[in-house]
Design a protein around this motif. Sequence first.
Motif, PDB file in Angstrom:
ATOM      1  N   GLY A 141     -13.705  16.423  -3.441  1.00  0.00           N
ATOM      2  CA  GLY A 141     -12.848  15.788  -4.437  1.00  0.00           C
ATOM      3  C   GLY A 141     -12.352  14.439  -3.954  1.00  0.00           C
ATOM      4  O   GLY A 141     -12.988  13.792  -3.119  1.00  0.00           O
ATOM      5  N   ARG A 142     -11.213  14.014  -4.466  1.00  0.00           N
ATOM      6  CA  ARG A 142     -10.628  12.722  -4.083  1.00  0.00           C
ATOM      7  C   ARG A 142      -9.116  12.852  -4.061  1.00  0.00           C
ATOM      8  O   ARG A 142      -8.520  13.427  -4.957  1.00  0.00           O
ATOM      9  CB  ARG A 142     -11.022  11.623  -5.062  1.00  0.00           C
ATOM     10  N   MET A 143      -8.533  12.260  -3.057  1.00  0.00           N
ATOM     11  CA  MET A 143      -7.076  12.259  -2.912  1.00  0.00           C
ATOM     12  C   MET A 143      -6.615  10.808  -3.007  1.00  0.00           C
ATOM     13  O   MET A 143      -7.234   9.914  -2.446  1.00  0.00           O
ATOM     14  CB  MET A 143      -6.719  12.836  -1.533  1.00  0.00           C
ATOM     15  N   ARG A 144      -5.542  10.572  -3.725  1.00  0.00           N
ATOM     16  CA  ARG A 144      -4.947   9.240  -3.803  1.00  0.00           C
ATOM     17  C   ARG A 144      -3.654   9.299  -2.997  1.00  0.00           C
ATOM     18  O   ARG A 144      -2.740  10.019  -3.356  1.00  0.00           O
ATOM     19  CB  ARG A 144      -4.708   8.840  -5.239  1.00  0.00           C
ATOM     20  N   LEU A 145      -3.622   8.533  -1.908  1.00  0.00           N
ATOM     21  CA  LEU A 145      -2.519   8.578  -0.957  1.00  0.00           C
ATOM     22  C   LEU A 145      -1.729   7.283  -1.005  1.00  0.00           C
ATOM     23  O   LEU A 145      -2.313   6.196  -0.952  1.00  0.00           O
ATOM     24  CB  LEU A 145      -3.081   8.797   0.458  1.00  0.00           C
ATOM     25  N   GLY A 146      -0.419   7.404  -1.102  1.00  0.00           N
ATOM     26  CA  GLY A 146       0.448   6.234  -1.107  1.00  0.00           C
ATOM     27  C   GLY A 146       1.530   6.353  -0.055  1.00  0.00           C
ATOM     28  O   GLY A 146       1.880   7.455   0.373  1.00  0.00           O
ATOM     29  N   LEU A 147       2.051   5.207   0.347  1.00  0.00           N
ATOM     30  CA  LEU A 147       3.130   5.165   1.329  1.00  0.00           C
ATOM     31  C   LEU A 147       4.412   4.680   0.687  1.00  0.00           C
ATOM     32  O   LEU A 147       4.374   3.816  -0.191  1.00  0.00           O
ATOM     33  CB  LEU A 147       2.760   4.222   2.481  1.00  0.00           C
ATOM     34  N   GLY A 148       5.533   5.230   1.119  1.00  0.00           N
ATOM     35  CA  GLY A 148       6.821   4.772   0.641  1.00  0.00           C
ATOM     36  C   GLY A 148       7.643   5.878   0.018  1.00  0.00           C
ATOM     37  O   GLY A 148       7.179   6.997  -0.188  1.00  0.00           O
ATOM     38  N   ALA A 149       8.882   5.528  -0.282  1.00  0.00           N
ATOM     39  CA  ALA A 149       9.849   6.497  -0.799  1.00  0.00           C
ATOM     40  C   ALA A 149       9.775   6.687  -2.308  1.00  0.00           C
ATOM     41  O   ALA A 149      10.432   7.560  -2.849  1.00  0.00           O
ATOM     42  CB  ALA A 149      11.257   6.067  -0.402  1.00  0.00           C
ATOM     43  N   ALA A 150       8.976   5.871  -3.004  1.00  0.00           N
ATOM     44  CA  ALA A 150       8.814   6.001  -4.456  1.00  0.00           C
ATOM     45  C   ALA A 150       7.327   6.088  -4.774  1.00  0.00           C
ATOM     46  O   ALA A 150       6.536   5.256  -4.319  1.00  0.00           O
ATOM     47  CB  ALA A 150       9.432   4.802  -5.170  1.00  0.00           C
ATOM     48  N   ALA A 151       6.947   7.098  -5.547  1.00  0.00           N
ATOM     49  CA  ALA A 151       5.541   7.283  -5.913  1.00  0.00           C
ATOM     50  C   ALA A 151       5.118   6.196  -6.887  1.00  0.00           C
ATOM     51  O   ALA A 151       5.694   6.049  -7.955  1.00  0.00           O
ATOM     52  CB  ALA A 151       5.334   8.661  -6.527  1.00  0.00           C
ATOM     53  N   ASP A 152       4.121   5.437  -6.499  1.00  0.00           N
ATOM     54  CA  ASP A 152       3.623   4.321  -7.301  1.00  0.00           C
ATOM     55  C   ASP A 152       2.100   4.410  -7.359  1.00  0.00           C
ATOM     56  O   ASP A 152       1.418   4.110  -6.386  1.00  0.00           O
ATOM     57  CB  ASP A 152       4.060   2.996  -6.660  1.00  0.00           C
ATOM     58  N   ARG A 153       1.571   4.832  -8.515  1.00  0.00           N
ATOM     59  CA  ARG A 153       0.117   4.987  -8.664  1.00  0.00           C
ATOM     60  C   ARG A 153      -0.639   3.688  -8.405  1.00  0.00           C
ATOM     61  O   ARG A 153      -1.786   3.718  -7.974  1.00  0.00           O
ATOM     62  CB  ARG A 153      -0.227   5.499 -10.060  1.00  0.00           C
ATOM     63  N   ALA A 154       0.000   2.564  -8.650  1.00  0.00           N
ATOM     64  CA  ALA A 154      -0.679   1.272  -8.498  1.00  0.00           C
ATOM     65  C   ALA A 154      -0.933   0.916  -7.034  1.00  0.00           C
ATOM     66  O   ALA A 154      -1.775   0.066  -6.745  1.00  0.00           O
ATOM     67  CB  ALA A 154       0.138   0.172  -9.167  1.00  0.00           C
ATOM     68  N   SER A 155      -0.230   1.563  -6.110  1.00  0.00           N
ATOM     69  CA  SER A 155      -0.378   1.172  -4.706  1.00  0.00           C
ATOM     70  C   SER A 155      -1.044   2.245  -3.837  1.00  0.00           C
ATOM     71  O   SER A 155      -0.970   2.164  -2.614  1.00  0.00           O
ATOM     72  CB  SER A 155       0.986   0.803  -4.121  1.00  0.00           C
TER      73      SER A 155
END
Length: 164
Positions: A94-108
Amino acid sequence: MRRALAIIAAATVAALFSASPTAADQVGTHKVLMPDDLRFTAAPASLPAGAEAAVLFGDPTKEGLFVMRLKAPQGYRIPPHMHPKAEVVSVVSGRMRLGLGAAADRASVEELPPGAFSIMPPGVAHYAFFDQETVIQIDGMGPWAIDYVNPKDDPRNQIAPAQR
């Protein structure tokens, strides 16, 4: 003098290796798990409902090395959180979308395809989205713990519908 230093250095190295058991010593016996051998059950209560987990090695609730696979359904998400110990993640399928930071932001987010590898240092806030069924492998040192940035996101803090 050099000979004495060499003997001291050799003794120090030997002591270091004897003080910490090797991975082979921790395993005890050779073990093979085939994909059909894995038994997925409900993921730990610390994760949002809907995912399943299979422990391949060790015990994530106890001290020591563990290996766990997490099967996330399509549309699954893990809100911003961190771990007190390093977390090593490999995408199996499959695929995982991983982001960094305290707020979930699909764009980043960064898209991690099958075969991708990530290591997250302790205390770094991150989050994940799964747009398709995905299996990830988590390797780490237990006990495994997850601390949500926003306590309202922690499933352990949510009241079950029957209790409302």
